[in-house]
Design an enzyme around this catalytic site. Structure first.
Site, PDB file in Angstrom:
ATOM      1  N   GLY B 322       0.857  -1.241  -0.049  1.00  0.00           N
ATOM      2  CA  GLY B 322       0.067  -0.171  -0.024  1.00  0.00           C
ATOM      3  C   GLY B 322       0.903   1.307   0.123  1.00  0.00           C
ATOM      4  N   SER B 323       0.390   2.208   0.663  1.00  0.00           N
ATOM      5  CA  SER B 323       1.072   3.415   0.729  1.00  0.00           C
ATOM      6  C   SER B 323       2.410   3.571   1.286  1.00  0.00           C
ATOM      7  CB  SER B 323       0.182   4.493   1.260  1.00  0.00           C
ATOM      8  OG  SER B 323      -1.017   4.687   0.834  1.00  0.00           O
ATOM      9  N   THR B 324       2.773   2.498   2.154  1.00  0.00           N
ATOM     10  CA  THR B 324       4.121   2.421   2.641  1.00  0.00           C
ATOM     11  C   THR B 324       5.351   2.222   1.365  1.00  0.00           C
ATOM     12  OG1 THR B 324       4.223   0.196   2.796  1.00  0.00           O
ATOM     13  CG2 THR B 324       3.471   1.221   4.681  1.00  0.00           C
ATOM     14  N   PHE B 325       4.626   2.023   0.283  1.00  0.00           N
ATOM     15  CA  PHE B 325       5.495   1.790  -0.969  1.00  0.00           C
ATOM     16  C   PHE B 325       5.841   2.834  -1.532  1.00  0.00           C
ATOM     17  CE2 PHE B 325       6.076   0.140  -5.151  1.00  0.00           C
ATOM     18  CZ  PHE B 325       7.203  -0.704  -5.163  1.00  0.00           C
TER      19      PHE B 325
END
Lengths: 394, 635
Positions: B322-325
């Protein structure tokens, strides 16, 4: 000189005791002693059991040997046929009254724990009987077919009885010894060539008459590695034991193959293996050397004896003795199939030891009576051509 | 008559000649025998000597003691306990029944054991030992040992069995040992030993070779029946090496408690060394159950549990990041120069590409957004555009640099590689071309992208440590030899880019970003991080589920919550990743967990490079007497 030897005085008992070939007796005792040492070793360093009893047997055997050696040779000549007849009768009795061991019936048991193996006794009896026959048979006639029937029957009947027991090894030994005596007697060599060819061509048929375990032994001999934990195991382990002994051996009681039970029958048929393993080539060839001395004495006696009976008995017994040695050593070193033949004077066992002692007694006897003239039938004096006891029509 | 006489003379000579001829045969025969003996005893003597030794000498391995495992602060985690047994050799005992009675006076032999011993004794060869019973007490064992001389055929024996002291807390880290399976048996003699155990999972498995040690050898002389006659000599075994975990038991225990009933995983590591301080996965299990072979019921219960406790989610769970990427995309963009940190992009809430459109999580849009804002507020629109400009292959390259798509040097077996898609990857695995829209989806860590919590932690650590290729280390030292280098190699990412990303992550937590509620302050130290929420089901499925379930989405369709972070912001020392399966939003479900764990880590303030000292951890186990009875030989 020769005449003086012929005087009756030379055959008086004190003279004979002095003239006896004590060196040969010493060699026999030495071989027996070596056997006792080996029995002591395979028992794990104890005289108890095998070695102790073997000492008694050797002692008894030596006494028997001396007695037989000192009796007048003429007595043995006269006794040859009766002895043969008795032993043959025992042999006939074996299938009916014998005790069986390991699927074979070879032993006769008498009261008081005395056991006899008639097939063993037959070996010496046969030599004597054949010797007596050819002694009485005129030289010119012995190669005639008709005159060969009797000796062949003398050999074939016991051989056939022993095959039936079954004891192929002893039967073969009897056959070969018998043929050796017939050969030595002077029968024309052409018979032996023809016989050899006949046996070779009959081998395929003989093969079918063999028992399974006998066939197995021959297969195993041809390829011991075929089944190293089965039938080939004994030959292989024996070869390993002999080979690992090397020149000097592993020392008495140090033979790992023998002491750790990798060998079968280590006190009887395979005792040479233990000797070769523990005493090395030095010990093994030492024993062979002692045997060679004894054989040389036997052959010399057969060569020099002046009576036909003496020549044939000495030669026959010596050859039999040689066969024992050869078959046993060749067997444990993997040269011939495993057959139950003991190492003479060394293997633990009573009957064989007594038979051999008796045989060697005869050889000593012949040597002692080398120059004694023996009647060859007829009215005495020169050798007679015809055999009064074996009337032959012309 | 005269002719006869002549014949007789001739006959006599002939017989003498033939006697000599037979003598010749005998000479030849003896010659053959001597030749044979010479061949065997001189020519081939060496060969037969070897065969003879092979016959009589048996090599028996002696099992080494498995190395012990300690956790970070020096607590013994895995050790060897003596399994005290009593063995009977029927041949030496003679009267087996009577002997069992006599043993019973010291230690009760159960009826069951009794029957088994008598059965075995009657079936096998008399010199083959039979185990009477095991797990004796020290008192019983000592008594038996003292009385052994008057108990013929009775042999007390001490075998070793693995013992786990913190089974529930460290099951996933340490793993467990078990009997050697057929496919595992290599050439090593050790593995062929009866009752030998090897590592089956965790550190026990990945460091098995070092823990195992080397076998000793006993040379014994055996007879043809396989019975041992005597011992010739022995080489003692080389015991296995002791292993020192990076994992700190107290932090691990706290993390497990904090994850509580969730199916979740968290990893904490030292960003400079790679030491993994925490590797927790819930639900967990107790590795002590595996000692001496797990019971059937236990094993079945573990397999049937819906939370799959045997699964170590930290390395085996693969989740869309998800957004951690987004930091991957940002770094790839900065490194390739397709966008500056200043450039602003207007987020309208819906990004159009060709005929398709892609929504930002904030449907009303973020308005004008630069890279800093994009990370702080986690704007999807911004990263759709950046991802499109960078292209999937450059994103993939950066992701791999940062530890995703497979850690080649993880000291843990059974780790899953995750997936970092690229044009070539899709063609190779799916046989299809790459579509531009898929780049956008990958740009926000969805679609094909999968990563494990361990990889996410490494990712955060590499950003935090200034672009060093740190690798995770569950074990900090084997014996006194450290498992990590003084300094990890540089990844070749511009320091300014990394500093920029770190600053953006700082603002996520500390300057009103998506994880503002998870701000910490321990002795002036703060944490920087990034939230992530990864979609498990499509919106349509989620909506349908919500309708079925009375307005709430069923748990299995709920999003995964993720958070990656490092602390302190200045001079970072620790990185953390948290994944809560079906936990909902990352800021709500994952960041608070990370906050609590990281707070604990910072408070604990572990010494930086305390070199482990094996001498400090003297063996707390009693020494037991060595086995006295000979094991079976060939049998």
């Amino acid at each position: 000189m020769a005449d003086s030897w012929r005087s009756e005085k030379n055959f008086a008992l004190p003279s004979k005791v002095l003239r006896l070939n004590w060196i040969a007796v010493l060699v026999i005792a030495a071989i027996g002693a070596l056997g006792v040492v080996m029995l002591y070793s395979v028992a794990g360093g104890t005289l108890e059991g095998w070695a102790e009893r073997q000492i008694w047997r050797l002692g008894a055997g030596l006494v028997l040997l001396l007695v037989i050696a000192l009796v007048d040779l003429r007595v043995w000549l006269a006794a040859s046929f009766p002895i043969y007849a008795v032993v043959l009768a025992l042999l006939v009795a074996v299938p009916y009254f014998g005790t069986s061991a390991g699927g074979a019936r070879r032993w006769l048991e008498f009261g008081g724990g005395i056991q006899l193996q008639p097939s063993e006794l037959m070996k010496v009896s046969l030599v004597m009987a054949l010797g007596a026959y050819f002694h009485y048979c005129a030289d010119g006639k012995i190669s005639k077919p008709l005159y060969l029937i009797v000796p062949l029957v003398l050999v074939a009947v016991p051989a056939a009885l022993i095959v039936k027991q079954p004891d192929l090894g002893t039967a073969a030994l009897i056959l070969v010894v018998g043929l050796a005596v017939i050969f030595q007697a002077g029968v024309h060599w052409a018979y032996f060539v023809a016989g050899g060819i006949a046996v070779c061509s009959a081998l395929p048929f003989l093969w079918h008459t063999l028992r399974d375990y006998q066939k197995e032994r021959i297969y195993t001999f041809l390829d011991p590695e075929r089944d190293p934990l089965g039938a080939g195991y004994h030959i292989l382990q024996s070869k390993i034991a002999v080979g690992s002994g090397g020149l000097e051996g592993k020392g008495l009681m140090g033979g790992t193959q023998s002491q750790l039970n990798f060998l079968p029958e280590k006190h009887t048929d395979f005792i040479f293996t233990t000797l070769a393993e523990e005493l090395g080539l030095i010990g093994a060839s030492g024993l062979l050397g002692l045997y060679a001395l004894l054989l040389a004495f036997g052959v010399y006696t057969a060569w020099r004896a002046e009576s036909r009976f003496g020549q044939l008995v000495a030669g026959g017994v010596t050859f039999m003795f040689f066969l024992y040695i050869f078959i046993n050593v060749a067997m444990v070193t993997g040269l011939v199939p495993v057959v139950g033949v003991p190492l003479p004077l060394v293997s633990y066992g009573g009957t064989a030891l007594l038979t051999l002692m008796a045989g060697l007694g005869l050889v000593l006897n012949v040597a002692l009576h080398r120059s004694m003239p023996l009647e060859r039938g007829g009215s005495g004096g020169g050798g007679s051509i015809a055999l009064p006891k074996w009337p032959v029509r012309k | 008559m005269a002719g006869g006489r002549a014949d007789d003379e001739g006959g006599g000579a002939k017989v003498s000649r033939r006697a000599l001829l037979l003598g010749g045969v005998q000479v030849a025969g003896l010659g053959v025998l001597f030749g044979r003996l010479y061949t065997l005893q001189i020519v081939d003597a060496d060969q037969y000597t070897t065969l003879s030794d092979e016959n009589r000498i048996n090599y028996q391995p002696i099992a080494p003691l498995r190395g012990r495992i300690y956790e970070r602060s020096g607590l013994l985690v895995a050790s060897n306990r003596a399994n005290l047994k009593v063995i009977i050799v029927p041949e030496a005992a003679g009267d087996v029944r009577g002997t069992l009675d006599r043993i019973s006076r010291i230690a009760e032999v159960s009826e069951e054991n009794r029957a088994r011993v008598l059965r075995r004794a009657s079936r096998q060869r008399a010199f083959v030992p039979v185990m009477v019973m095991e797990h004796l007490t020290w008192a019983e064992f000592a008594k038996l040992n003292a009385q052994a001389p008057s108990f013929p055929g009775v042999f007390p024996e001490a075998a070793s069995v693995r013992e786990y002291h913190f089974g529930p807390e460290l099951a996933h880290v340490v793993g467990y040992v078990g009997g050697v399976d057929r496919w595992e048996a290599d050439d090593e003699r050790l593995l062929q030993m009866r009752d030998f155990e090897i590592g089956k999972d965790g550190v026990e498995r990945s460091y098995d070779r070092r823990l195992r040690g080397t076998p000793g050898v006993r040379r014994v002389e055996v007879n043809a029946g396989g019975r041992i006659i005597r011992e010739l000599d022995r080489t003692p075994p080389g015991n296995g090496e002791n292993i020192f975990l990076s994992v700190d038991l107290e932090l691990q225990r706290f993390a497990l408690e904090r994850l509580g009933g969730e199916t979740a995983a968290t990893v904490v590591m030292d960003v400079r060394t790679g030491e993994v301080l925490v590797m927790a996965s819930t639900p967990s299990f107790d590795s002590s159950q595996f000692v001496g072979g797990i019971s059937h019921a236990h094993w079945r219960a573990l397999l049937a549990h819906p939370g799959k406790p045997l699964l170590n989610r930290a390395v085996e769970g693969q989740y869309p990041p998800g957004s951690t990427f987004k930091m991957v995309v940002a770094l790839a963009a900065l490194e390739s120069g397709v966008i500056s940190t200043k450039e602003r992009i207007r987020c309208t809430g819906r990004y159009h590409l060709g005929n398709a459109s892609y929504g930002c999580w904030k449907r009303s849009g973020h308005g004008k957004v630069n890279m800093h804002d994009g990370i702080q507020r986690s704007c999807d629109y911004y990263f759709y555009e950046v991802a499109r400009r960078v292209g999937i292959d450059r994103i993939a390259k950066m992701a791999r640099k940062l530890g995703m798509g497979g850690l080649e040097d993880l000291d843990y077996s059974d780790a899953k590689p995750g997936i970092i898609p690229s044009v070539g990857w899709k063609l190779a695995t799916l046989g299809e071309p790459w579509y531009p829209g898929e780049t956008l989806i990958a740009g926000i860590g969805q679609g094909y992208v999968l990563a494990t919590p361990m990889q996410l932690c490494v990712y955060a650590a590499r950003i935090a440590n200034g672009g060093r290729a740190v690798q995770p280390r569950l074990v900090r030292a084997i014996g006194d030899e450290p498992t990590y280098p003084e300094e990890w190699p540089d990844l070749g990412i511009a320091p300014e880019s990394l500093a920029f990303v770190r600053d953006a992550m700082d603002s996520v937590v500390n300057r009103g970003g998506t994880a503002a509620r998870s701000r910490i302050d321990v002795n002036g130290m703060t944490m920087a991080g990034k939230t992530g929420t990864s979609q498990v089901a499509s919106l349509a499925v989620a909506r349908a589920s919500s309708q079925r379930n009375g307005g709430e989405v069923e748990r299995r369709y709920r999003d995964h919550a993720l958070f990656v972070a490092f602390a302190p912001v200045e001079e970072p020392r620790y990185a953390i990743s948290v994944v809560v399966e079906h936990g909902g939003g990352g800021s709500r479900a994952a960041a608070p967990v990370a906050k609590d764990i990281m707070t604990r880590v910072l408070e604990r303030d572990l010494p930086a490079d305390a070199a482990p000292d094996p001498d400090e951890h003297a063996n707390p186990l009693p020494h037991w007497p060595e086995t006295r009875w000979p094991e079976t030989g060939n049998g």
